[in-house]
Design a protein around this motif. Sequence first.
Motif, PDB file in Angstrom:
ATOM      1  N   UNK A 227      13.313   5.173  -4.626  1.00 26.72           N
ATOM      2  CA  UNK A 227      12.154   5.931  -4.126  1.00 26.72           C
ATOM      3  C   UNK A 227      11.887   7.146  -5.016  1.00 26.72           C
ATOM      4  N   UNK A 228      12.954   7.869  -5.338  1.00 26.11           N
ATOM      5  CA  UNK A 228      12.797   9.078  -6.138  1.00 26.11           C
ATOM      6  C   UNK A 228      12.290   8.736  -7.552  1.00 26.11           C
ATOM      7  N   UNK A 229      12.853   7.687  -8.125  1.00 25.60           N
ATOM      8  CA  UNK A 229      12.441   7.283  -9.470  1.00 25.60           C
ATOM      9  C   UNK A 229      10.976   6.886  -9.494  1.00 25.60           C
ATOM     10  N   UNK A 230      10.552   6.100  -8.531  1.00 24.92           N
ATOM     11  CA  UNK A 230       9.152   5.651  -8.488  1.00 24.92           C
ATOM     12  C   UNK A 230       8.212   6.819  -8.193  1.00 24.92           C
ATOM     13  N   UNK A 231       8.671   7.732  -7.360  1.00 28.35           N
ATOM     14  CA  UNK A 231       7.824   8.877  -7.008  1.00 28.35           C
ATOM     15  C   UNK A 231       7.680   9.877  -8.116  1.00 28.35           C
ATOM     16  N   UNK A 232       8.651   9.877  -9.034  1.00 29.91           N
ATOM     17  CA  UNK A 232       8.626  10.851 -10.125  1.00 29.91           C
ATOM     18  C   UNK A 232       7.802  10.374 -11.312  1.00 29.91           C
TER      19      UNK A 232
ATOM     20  N   UNK B 118       1.065  -1.982  17.108  1.00 29.07           N
ATOM     21  CA  UNK B 118       0.130  -2.557  16.139  1.00 29.07           C
ATOM     22  C   UNK B 118      -0.305  -1.512  15.107  1.00 29.07           C
ATOM     23  N   UNK B 119       0.237  -0.301  15.223  1.00 25.61           N
ATOM     24  CA  UNK B 119      -0.164   0.768  14.325  1.00 25.61           C
ATOM     25  C   UNK B 119       0.319   0.480  12.904  1.00 25.61           C
ATOM     26  N   UNK B 120      -0.613   0.582  11.954  1.00 21.25           N
ATOM     27  CA  UNK B 120      -0.292   0.338  10.556  1.00 21.25           C
ATOM     28  C   UNK B 120       0.298   1.607   9.941  1.00 21.25           C
ATOM     29  N   UNK B 121       1.357   1.439   9.175  1.00 21.87           N
ATOM     30  CA  UNK B 121       1.964   2.567   8.495  1.00 21.87           C
ATOM     31  C   UNK B 121       1.651   2.510   7.016  1.00 21.87           C
ATOM     32  N   UNK B 122       1.523   3.687   6.403  1.00 21.86           N
ATOM     33  CA  UNK B 122       1.400   3.728   4.958  1.00 21.86           C
ATOM     34  C   UNK B 122       2.769   3.386   4.354  1.00 21.86           C
ATOM     35  N   UNK B 123       2.778   3.066   3.065  1.00 24.62           N
ATOM     36  CA  UNK B 123       4.045   2.767   2.398  1.00 24.62           C
ATOM     37  C   UNK B 123       4.986   3.968   2.477  1.00 24.62           C
ATOM     38  N   UNK B 124       4.434   5.169   2.313  1.00 24.59           N
ATOM     39  CA  UNK B 124       5.265   6.370   2.375  1.00 24.59           C
ATOM     40  C   UNK B 124       5.892   6.534   3.759  1.00 24.59           C
ATOM     41  N   UNK B 125       5.108   6.323   4.813  1.00 27.11           N
ATOM     42  CA  UNK B 125       5.636   6.435   6.173  1.00 27.11           C
ATOM     43  C   UNK B 125       6.732   5.400   6.430  1.00 27.11           C
ATOM     44  N   UNK B 126       6.478   4.175   5.980  1.00 27.05           N
ATOM     45  CA  UNK B 126       7.457   3.106   6.180  1.00 27.05           C
ATOM     46  C   UNK B 126       8.758   3.404   5.437  1.00 27.05           C
ATOM     47  N   UNK B 127       8.646   3.934   4.227  1.00 23.55           N
ATOM     48  CA  UNK B 127       9.855   4.221   3.457  1.00 23.55           C
ATOM     49  C   UNK B 127      10.633   5.396   4.036  1.00 23.55           C
ATOM     50  N   UNK B 128       9.948   6.350   4.641  1.00 22.89           N
ATOM     51  CA  UNK B 128      10.649   7.438   5.329  1.00 22.89           C
ATOM     52  C   UNK B 128      11.504   6.881   6.462  1.00 22.89           C
ATOM     53  N   UNK B 129      10.930   5.949   7.227  1.00 25.88           N
ATOM     54  CA  UNK B 129      11.688   5.322   8.316  1.00 25.88           C
ATOM     55  C   UNK B 129      12.886   4.573   7.753  1.00 25.88           C
ATOM     56  N   UNK B 130      12.671   3.834   6.667  1.00 30.35           N
ATOM     57  CA  UNK B 130      13.777   3.076   6.065  1.00 30.35           C
ATOM     58  C   UNK B 130      14.873   4.011   5.551  1.00 30.35           C
TER      59      UNK B 130
END
Length: 365
Positions: free
Chosen positions: A359-364, A71-83
């Motif tokens: 991910x890189x484009x959005x993060x930049x 039930x642990x909620x992940x941040x978007x960054x954490x979820x995208x790292x897993x993906x």
Amino acid sequence: MLQRLSMGNSLYQALKFPQKVAFIGVAALCFAGISGCRRTHGPDVVATVNGKPIMRSEVEQLYQSNLGESKQQQTKEQADIVRLNIIHQLIDEEILMERAAKLNLTASDEEVENQINEFKAPYTQEEFNKKLSDSHQTLDDLKRQIRRAKTEEKLFNKEINSKINITDADITAYYNAHKSEFNLIEPMYHLARIMVTSIPLPPQQQTVNLQNSKATNDAEAKKKIQTLHNRLESGEDFGLLAQNFSEAPDTASNGGDMGFVSESQLHSSPDVYNAIQKLNPGQITDILPVYDNQHKTVGYAIFKLIDKQAAGQRELNDPRVQQTIRGQLRDARQQLLRNAYLEMLRDEARVENFFAEEIFKNGAQ
């Protein structure tokens, strides 16, 4: 390097025009903005390997399977790292599958069905269907995972494992360099373990055993471990059951093998120590509880005593010493050669990871 190769191939395709003037014009446009010359892809495609798509739906299915009942909620960054990790694994798997197909080593339908039947053995059809549902899988998803795993095993056996040769000279050299490691200052116990827990898998871990079998609560854990204990007492192989059903992430893939454990280490778990003392090599314990740091029961385990060694120096002519060294050297070479082999296959592949680019484009920005 893979990205440079991929970009070069795409550029080459974009520039194949019959007129020389057109060639020059398009080339100028591409070098002015290379990103615009890449092949288009649908929103459901997150990556390609040699043109074969990896679909977003498969990534999301594996992502949800990772989460399990957590039930642990992940941040978007954490979820995208897993993906990203999932996509990287799927890219590597596809590279290996394509290589295996070229060598006619793809697992057959019969091999897949045999494994499915093994997986279903401890459960009723209803229970098996619920396991699939709980892990966010369909039967076809499971078959695809099995085919990949068996194909990869066949590929590595042919391309790597069959070529590893550990000589007597290798063993002697290792012993002479590590002689002190074979001087036992206390009794040592060679153990194997099958463990079942109700603890969810961490988000970055997709599977824990060949069957992808995971208990989600204490009742399931009790039933599963009792079924496995019954099968062991009926004579089934400990290692195979551990590979298929154990939920110990550090030992399941090795057939539950924990290696040698010192007597002082065993004393830290009195229940395990007392149970092991009653065994002869080859025998198993009763079902024992597994505790967390607060001494709360979080699962159950069965231990097998493979061997027991008294304190003292072990000499090179001891068959157990030679077997241990041979196994360690073989494991190390297998891991090294597998990593090198995959890197070589990656160099030959054309890989495009659109999700990573996004991910890189959005993060930049």
